[in-house]
Scaffold this active site. Structure first.
Site, short mmCIF file in Angstrom:
data_model
loop_
_atom_site.label_atom_id
_atom_site.label_comp_id
_atom_site.label_asym_id
_atom_site.label_seq_id
_atom_site.Cartn_x
_atom_site.Cartn_y
_atom_site.Cartn_z
N ASP A 1 0.85 -1.19 0.00
CA ASP A 1 0.00 0.00 0.00
C ASP A 1 0.88 1.24 0.00
O ASP A 1 1.69 1.43 0.91
CB ASP A 1 -0.90 -0.01 1.24
N HIS B 1 -0.67 4.23 -0.12
CA HIS B 1 -1.52 5.16 0.65
C HIS B 1 -1.60 6.55 0.02
O HIS B 1 -1.85 7.54 0.72
CB HIS B 1 -0.98 5.27 2.08
N GLU C 1 -1.08 -0.84 -4.12
CA GLU C 1 -2.35 -0.17 -3.86
C GLU C 1 -2.19 1.33 -3.74
O GLU C 1 -1.26 1.82 -3.10
CB GLU C 1 -2.94 -0.73 -2.56
N GLU D 1 -10.27 2.99 -2.81
CA GLU D 1 -10.82 3.21 -1.48
C GLU D 1 -11.36 4.62 -1.29
O GLU D 1 -12.19 4.86 -0.42
CB GLU D 1 -9.79 2.90 -0.40
#
Length: 381
Positions: free
Chosen positions: A183, A185, A209, A235
């Site tokens: 990730d 982020h 991600e 997300e």
């Protein structure tokens, strides 16, 4: 059947639960939350309740349309998350009333078990290899980790070497048969994302991600074209319209969040759109048991579902964890990194309302950290 009341509960570690009551005694549960903005989402739920009180809870799609499109101002994380929790709770009511799990109402199960992955390390990752081995011992065969802490738009060779070294240490600890997801982020720039993904290719991540923030969605095509590493995102995308551009960009995995992207109803549609582009679904879920249960209902009814995130033991869950608000925790038992298809009605879980009420008395005011670079400027968390 009529809706009689909506009640929200702010509970540790950073969750917001919603109970929708009916005049036939059936209560549906949802998890409408924006982490760090739960009170704001609770206010949005309360405003939307003006429309829902007295309505038939079975009319899920009509309610979804009215709640998302009936106001002149639409969209965004607060409204979409409020609607997401309401939508989860309405599906829970309908499944309970009919005596079937939600995935049966979505066309029935397409699999018997769902693969899951667990988090290792923290926001600024350390002891990654040790933590990865612990997860393997717990029965997981896939883990996810933050690739970096705070980073600059362009980074030194030393910082990139540390990124690759952390992932290499995890690969050595878990072997080649287990999977690592990384990730970013949204912490890195498009240029840095392209460089980092190229360096990570020999370690074969399951996916990288959210390499960039959603404001830079137009750069996904260049990132995807620059690497063989599968790219995942979603997300912080809240509707099928938000996903249109990224699905065309070459991403491999769509990650809508059942508590942010309009709930079960909208994520079902996003999954179908993703399938048309050859993109897998991996619902984002670092949240509580209701969001996780809703994610599983989607997973078991969705052909292109790849893997499911679980928050069990995640670094955010310092005082309360995934199982703390359930009457029967066995519904989330993991075996060989998989969870068996839930067969209980509705979302397939029974919430311990007494425990929820006790926790809500203390409440929570979780806020994400605010990071700064060495020069004092704001850094992406």
């Amino acid at each position: 059947m009529k809706i009689t009341a909506l009640e929200t509960f702010s509970v540790a570690p950073r969750w917001l639960f919603l109970a929708i009551r009916t005049d036939e005694g059936i209560t549906g549960w949802g998890e409408p939350v924006v982490e760090g903005r739960s009170a704001t989402v609770a206010a949005a739920v309360e405003e939307l309740s003006d429309y829902l009180i007295g309505e038939d809870p079975y009319r899920i799609e009509d309610h979804w349309q009215v709640l998302t499109k009936g106001g002149f101002y639409r969209g965004g994380p607060i409204l979409s998350s409020a609607v997401a929790g309401i939508d989860q709770a309405l599906w829970d009511i309908k499944g309970k009333a009919l005596g079937v799990p939600v995935h049966e109402l979505l066309g029935g199960a397409v699999r018997d078990r769902m693969r899951t992955y667990s988090w290792i390390a923290g926001d600024e990752p350390d002891r990654v290899a040790e933590h990865a081995r612990e997860r393997m011992e717990q029965g997981f065969d896939a883990v996810k980790m933050n690739g970096t802490g705070r980073v600059r738009h362009l980074e030194s060779k030393a910082e990139l070497d540390m990124l690759v070294g952390r992932v290499a240490a995890v690969r050595e600890a878990i072997g080649d048969e287990a999977d690592i997801a990384i990730d970013f982020h949204g912490r890195v720039s498009p240029a840095l994302a392209r460089e980092a993904c190229r360096l990570l290719e020999p370690l074969h991540p399951l996916f990288v991600e959210e390499p960039i923030v959603p404001e830079l969605t137009g750069d996904f095509e260049r990132i995807c074209a620059s690497t063989v590493v599968p790219i995942a995102t979603g997300e912080r995308l809240y509707s099928r319209w938000d996903f249109r551009e990224v699905l065309r960009s070459g991403i491999a995995v769509a990650q809508p969040d059942l508590s942010h992207a309009g709930g079960i109803s909208e994520v079902r549609r996003i999954a179908a759109m993703a399938e048309a582009y050859g993109v897998s679904l991996a619902p984002h879920c670092p949240l509580g048991p209701i969001a996780f249960a809703a994610s599983l209902q989607i997973d078991f009814a969705t052909p292109n579902a790849l893997i499911q995130e679980t928050s069990l033991g995640i670094h955010y869950n310092a005082d309360n964890d995934l199982l703390d608000y359930l009457v029967d925790t066995s519904v989330f038992d993991f075996t060989d990194s998989h969870i068996t298809r839930p067969t209980g009605p509705g979302l397939g879980i029974e919430i311990d309302e007494a425990a929820v009420r006790r926790a809500a008395e203390a409440g929570q005011r979780w806020r994400n950290p605010v990071w700064r670079q060495a020069d004092g400027s704001l850094a992406e968390w």
